[in-house]
Design a protein around this motif. Sequence first.
Motif, PDB file in Angstrom:
ATOM      1  N   MET A 139       5.950   0.245  29.100  1.00 43.77           N
ATOM      2  CA  MET A 139       4.720   0.342  29.891  1.00 43.77           C
ATOM      3  C   MET A 139       3.553   0.820  29.032  1.00 43.77           C
ATOM      4  SD  MET A 139       3.952   2.628  33.294  1.00 43.77           S
ATOM      5  CE  MET A 139       3.763   4.129  32.317  1.00 43.77           C
ATOM      6  N   ILE A 140       3.801   1.790  28.158  1.00 45.08           N
ATOM      7  CA  ILE A 140       2.736   2.305  27.297  1.00 45.08           C
ATOM      8  C   ILE A 140       2.241   1.222  26.332  1.00 45.08           C
ATOM      9  CG2 ILE A 140       2.229   3.925  25.436  1.00 45.08           C
ATOM     10  CD1 ILE A 140       4.025   5.935  26.795  1.00 45.08           C
ATOM     11  N   ALA A 180       6.673  -3.091  33.938  1.00 45.99           N
ATOM     12  CA  ALA A 180       7.377  -1.996  33.254  1.00 45.99           C
ATOM     13  C   ALA A 180       7.311  -0.708  34.071  1.00 45.99           C
ATOM     14  CB  ALA A 180       6.777  -1.779  31.866  1.00 45.99           C
ATOM     15  N   ALA A 181       6.179  -0.491  34.756  1.00 47.12           N
ATOM     16  CA  ALA A 181       6.050   0.703  35.595  1.00 47.12           C
ATOM     17  C   ALA A 181       7.067   0.677  36.734  1.00 47.12           C
ATOM     18  CB  ALA A 181       4.629   0.789  36.152  1.00 47.12           C
ATOM     19  N   LEU A 182       7.289  -0.490  37.322  1.00 44.70           N
ATOM     20  CA  LEU A 182       8.293  -0.596  38.396  1.00 44.70           C
ATOM     21  C   LEU A 182       9.691  -0.280  37.870  1.00 44.70           C
ATOM     22  CD1 LEU A 182       7.413  -3.709  40.601  1.00 44.70           C
ATOM     23  CD2 LEU A 182       7.366  -1.304  41.234  1.00 44.70           C
ATOM     24  N   ILE A 183      10.018  -0.800  36.688  1.00 39.23           N
ATOM     25  CA  ILE A 183      11.330  -0.512  36.102  1.00 39.23           C
ATOM     26  C   ILE A 183      11.451   0.978  35.797  1.00 39.23           C
ATOM     27  CG2 ILE A 183      12.944  -1.098  34.259  1.00 39.23           C
ATOM     28  CD1 ILE A 183      12.260  -3.405  36.153  1.00 39.23           C
ATOM     29  N   ALA A 206       9.133  -7.311  39.649  1.00 43.01           N
ATOM     30  CA  ALA A 206       8.670  -7.165  38.264  1.00 43.01           C
ATOM     31  C   ALA A 206       8.653  -8.518  37.557  1.00 43.01           C
ATOM     32  CB  ALA A 206       9.563  -6.177  37.518  1.00 43.01           C
ATOM     33  N   THR A 207       9.696  -9.303  37.759  1.00 42.29           N
ATOM     34  CA  THR A 207       9.772 -10.633  37.143  1.00 42.29           C
ATOM     35  C   THR A 207       8.697 -11.558  37.696  1.00 42.29           C
ATOM     36  OG1 THR A 207      12.167 -10.356  36.882  1.00 42.29           O
ATOM     37  CG2 THR A 207      11.295 -12.587  36.678  1.00 42.29           C
ATOM     38  N   ALA A 208       8.467 -11.492  39.025  1.00 39.63           N
ATOM     39  CA  ALA A 208       7.479 -12.372  39.666  1.00 39.63           C
ATOM     40  C   ALA A 208       6.074 -12.086  39.139  1.00 39.63           C
ATOM     41  CB  ALA A 208       7.529 -12.184  41.177  1.00 39.63           C
ATOM     42  N   MET A 209       5.714 -10.802  39.014  1.00 40.43           N
ATOM     43  CA  MET A 209       4.380 -10.465  38.499  1.00 40.43           C
ATOM     44  C   MET A 209       4.193 -10.962  37.075  1.00 40.43           C
ATOM     45  SD  MET A 209       3.347  -6.681  39.924  1.00 40.43           S
ATOM     46  CE  MET A 209       4.770  -5.871  39.211  1.00 40.43           C
ATOM     47  N   ALA A 210       5.191 -10.713  36.235  1.00 37.70           N
ATOM     48  CA  ALA A 210       5.080 -11.122  34.837  1.00 37.70           C
ATOM     49  C   ALA A 210       5.020 -12.645  34.716  1.00 37.70           C
ATOM     50  CB  ALA A 210       6.264 -10.573  34.047  1.00 37.70           C
ATOM     51  N   ALA A 211       5.856 -13.348  35.485  1.00 38.93           N
ATOM     52  CA  ALA A 211       5.888 -14.812  35.411  1.00 38.93           C
ATOM     53  C   ALA A 211       4.591 -15.418  35.935  1.00 38.93           C
ATOM     54  CB  ALA A 211       7.078 -15.340  36.212  1.00 38.93           C
TER      55      ALA A 211
END
Length: 488
Positions: A139-140, A180-183, A206-211
């Motif tokens: 995330m950082i 990453a924040a969700l994970i 998390a996957t949906a946002m990144a994709a």
Amino acid sequence: MQAPAVAPGDGRNLIFRTASLWDEGFELWTIHSDGHIEHYQPFQKQAISPMRLGATTIVPLRNHPAPISMLLAKVSDSGAVRGVMLQSQISTSESAITFEMIMSVFYAGFAGVCIALLVYNIALWRAMREPFLLAYCAMIVATLSYGLFTSGALHYFVAGLSGPDRLRITIPLLAYSASAALIFIRFFFANTEIPSWLVRTTYVQATAMAATATIYAILAPWQIKTLDAIYVYSFTPVPVIFGVYVWKAWKSKDRFLGYFLLGWSGVAFSTFLRMLHAFDIVPYHILIENSTLFGLAFEALVSSLAIGYRVRLLAKARDRAEIAEAHAMAIADTDPLTGLLNRRAFLRALLERHSHWTLVLLDVDHFKRVNDSLGHAGGDEALALISETLQEVAPQGALVARLGGEEFAIAYRGNLLLLEPEDLLASVRQINLPQGYRITASIGIANRIVTSEDDWKILYRAADMALYRAKTGGRDRFILIRPQTVAA
């Protein structure tokens, strides 16, 4: 656009400033009160990019005696999702420099905090291997990269980088940071029972946002309005998932919940503001553009305290576990009456060190008489006193064990004469038992190189044979026998 009543020729250097949006081309005309027109193409034939910190486009205006009465701007190939031009204004170069100095302090401070936390948490992860630390590092990295591009700082080094190029990078980076924040949240709450459906939902979100963000960056500006809507809506489940984790942590009375809520309040508020702007409820402002960085900077500082507290508790729990494990191993390896090694631990320690061993077996003579005369409590006392005697006379580094019943063993490496058997027999005779009772012991000694369990068996058989001969030869004596004769 209507111009302020300020003329470039009155001693102040004027600039035109506007927010950087999705457009491929930008031109500006200033129309002066005397009819004079100046034309500007800031993104063409310039060694220095017109993009400045805060992701604003700066156009220095040329001096002309007559005041500016009107400005005309032409934007080419605009995505027109958030607007064509936002917060456009004429200002002085001095105020622009002040604004850039303020923004540079903020961005540099944010970068410094991120780099420090990244190094800190990577070191913690290498030491502890906690998954929430790895997610936090990811995330950082995503947030730091987002700050570099969204700030416009990269344009100082890459003059040809356009506004769309910047947005193609910042849009997925913001989504990667949120993923990453969700994970991180999924692994952060240690004392909370997280249901499997919530874990699956977290990973899917998390996957949906990144994709979605990645597809946006690749395909835009094709169908940019549709892509932008999908991108914005992909973030809407995040507050709900966030709320479920908080609720679960509250029900479980998780000790980290207070730190978490304090740290992430800024991020939650900035996300809320950005969503309101995305849905055209709140107008654009540069603070909204940078609210994510403000929120994450605050979160980083507070979370560093929470992570430090969490690590402290983990370290204390790990220390307790190691102490408990060591205690359990000590109990498992130690004879409870005498505190000496038991047979299993004695054999393991001996086989771990391939060497030339001398084995001394000691058996108390007529121990049944001790029990009959002094009772079992007296017999136990005799065994405890013998164990103390063995530890006193044993060579330094020797293994001392109670093999069972009244049989004891000493094993040591080096010179056979490190232990004088007669001294050991004399020490046993001097043990004071209740009612003036005296005991003696018989000793069998053997010496051999031990590199395997078979070698140990040969050595033990030889020492046991020597002990048997000492018993049958009248007791209260020692016999030394070489194991080669027994092996043969």
